[in-house]
Motif scaffolding. Structure first.
Motif, PDB file in Angstrom:
ATOM      1  N   VAL A   1       0.841  -1.205   0.000  1.00 44.43           N
ATOM      2  CA  VAL A   1       0.000   0.000   0.000  1.00 44.43           C
ATOM      3  C   VAL A   1       0.872   1.249   0.000  1.00 44.43           C
ATOM      4  CG1 VAL A   1      -1.621   1.370   1.393  1.00 44.43           C
ATOM      5  CG2 VAL A   1      -2.037  -1.068   1.021  1.00 44.43           C
ATOM      6  N   ASN A   2       1.847   1.300   0.889  1.00 43.34           N
ATOM      7  CA  ASN A   2       2.725   2.476   0.956  1.00 43.34           C
ATOM      8  C   ASN A   2       3.518   2.662  -0.341  1.00 43.34           C
ATOM      9  OD1 ASN A   2       1.883   3.197   3.528  1.00 43.34           O
ATOM     10  ND2 ASN A   2       3.461   1.982   4.528  1.00 43.34           N
ATOM     11  N   GLY A   3       3.961   1.567  -0.931  1.00 45.95           N
ATOM     12  CA  GLY A   3       4.693   1.649  -2.201  1.00 45.95           C
ATOM     13  C   GLY A   3       3.813   2.136  -3.338  1.00 45.95           C
ATOM     14  N   ALA A   4       2.571   1.663  -3.381  1.00 46.30           N
ATOM     15  CA  ALA A   4       1.641   2.089  -4.439  1.00 46.30           C
ATOM     16  C   ALA A   4       1.309   3.568  -4.311  1.00 46.30           C
ATOM     17  CB  ALA A   4       0.371   1.247  -4.384  1.00 46.30           C
ATOM     18  N   ILE A   5       1.127   4.028  -3.099  1.00 49.66           N
ATOM     19  CA  ILE A   5       0.820   5.447  -2.870  1.00 49.66           C
ATOM     20  C   ILE A   5       1.959   6.323  -3.386  1.00 49.66           C
ATOM     21  CG2 ILE A   5       0.634   7.191  -1.033  1.00 49.66           C
ATOM     22  CD1 ILE A   5      -1.130   5.156   0.483  1.00 49.66           C
ATOM     23  N   LYS A   6       3.187   5.890  -3.161  1.00 47.02           N
ATOM     24  CA  LYS A   6       4.349   6.679  -3.588  1.00 47.02           C
ATOM     25  C   LYS A   6       4.493   6.759  -5.109  1.00 47.02           C
ATOM     26  CE  LYS A   6       6.893   5.984   0.645  1.00 47.02           C
ATOM     27  NZ  LYS A   6       7.761   5.115   1.381  1.00 47.02           N
ATOM     28  N   LYS A   7       3.892   5.815  -5.829  1.00 45.33           N
ATOM     29  CA  LYS A   7       4.028   5.795  -7.290  1.00 45.33           C
ATOM     30  C   LYS A   7       3.066   6.746  -7.996  1.00 45.33           C
ATOM     31  CE  LYS A   7       5.938   1.229  -7.787  1.00 45.33           C
ATOM     32  NZ  LYS A   7       6.816   0.970  -8.876  1.00 45.33           N
ATOM     33  N   VAL A   8       2.036   7.223  -7.304  1.00 39.66           N
ATOM     34  CA  VAL A   8       1.049   8.106  -7.922  1.00 39.66           C
ATOM     35  C   VAL A   8       1.241   9.502  -7.337  1.00 39.66           C
ATOM     36  CG1 VAL A   8      -1.389   8.480  -8.423  1.00 39.66           C
ATOM     37  CG2 VAL A   8      -0.524   6.143  -8.111  1.00 39.66           C
ATOM     38  N   THR A   9       1.846  10.378  -8.114  1.00 42.28           N
ATOM     39  CA  THR A   9       2.249  11.699  -7.628  1.00 42.28           C
ATOM     40  C   THR A   9       1.109  12.477  -6.994  1.00 42.28           C
ATOM     41  OG1 THR A   9       3.922  11.761  -9.356  1.00 42.28           O
ATOM     42  CG2 THR A   9       3.413  13.838  -8.269  1.00 42.28           C
ATOM     43  N   LYS A  10      -0.033  12.518  -7.658  1.00 41.46           N
ATOM     44  CA  LYS A  10      -1.172  13.286  -7.143  1.00 41.46           C
ATOM     45  C   LYS A  10      -1.626  12.755  -5.780  1.00 41.46           C
ATOM     46  CE  LYS A  10      -5.695  15.009  -8.551  1.00 41.46           C
ATOM     47  NZ  LYS A  10      -6.710  15.004  -9.604  1.00 41.46           N
TER      48      LYS A  10
END
Length: 192
Positions: A34-43
């Motif tokens: 989850v934390n990794g996925a959040i970091k991949k989407v700039t907005k």
């Protein structure tokens, strides 16, 4: 033995004379995903960062908390948008689902926070106004709640100590894949 994903824990299991095999915790892995996925989407990352700054500032300042509480009371008296004041939860990197907890606590206060952000009163601290997310940031983060709630559901289920959970890993992975496919249309998925 079940451990987190830290390299030192894997080495300790491997070098132990009494532990034949070490497994990494599935719920911990979900938290990392989850934390990794959040970091991949700039907005999304920008919105989460803004939420975190607001949570941190409110954690340190009773004046900010009092101002938010007062705005909730004013909204409740006016009868336009009832808002129950709750403390903003500050996320902790090692506390699973704490990002979701923070998001929900801030979203609950959205009408009061937006009222403060738009306030022209001299008693409103301009620094607090700067910390409050813009409407588009609120909208972007609110769009995460449905997906993050499913990850919370699975990580809570998998964190049980009263029943074996390793037999559920594959089913829960497929469940999350199915949920994400339904909730996040392929055209909107920035990770594809």
């Amino acid at each position: 033995m079940t451990t987190d994903n830290a390299a030192n824990m894997r080495v300790a299991c491997r070098e132990s004379n009494t532990i034949s095999e070490g497994l990494t915790c599935f719920a911990h892995t979900l938290n990392l995903v989850v934390n990794g996925a959040i970091k991949k989407v700039t907005k999304i990352q920008e919105g989460i960062d803004k939420f975190k700054r607001l949570a941190g500032a409110c954690h340190k300042s009773t004046l900010y908390c009092e101002r938010i509480k007062r705005e909730c009371e004013d909204l409740n008296k006016s009868g336009t948008t009832p808002v129950n004041y709750t403390k903003i939860i500050q996320p902790v990197e090692t506390r699973w689902n704490s990002i979701l907890m923070m998001i929900l606590s801030i979203i609950q206060l959205r009408p009061a926070l937006e009222g403060i952000r738009e306030s022209t009163s001299r008693s409103t601290d301009p620094h607090l106004q700067e910390l409050i997310p813009e409407s588009d940031q609120f909208d972007a983060i609110e769009s995460l709640v449905q997906v993050l709630s499913k990850f919370e559901e699975v990580s809570t289920f998998m964190s049980s100590e009263s029943y074996p959970t390793i037999c559920w890993v594959i089913q829960k992975v497929f469940y999350l894949m199915s949920v994400c496919t339904k909730i996040i249309p392929e055209a909107e998925d920035p990770l594809r």
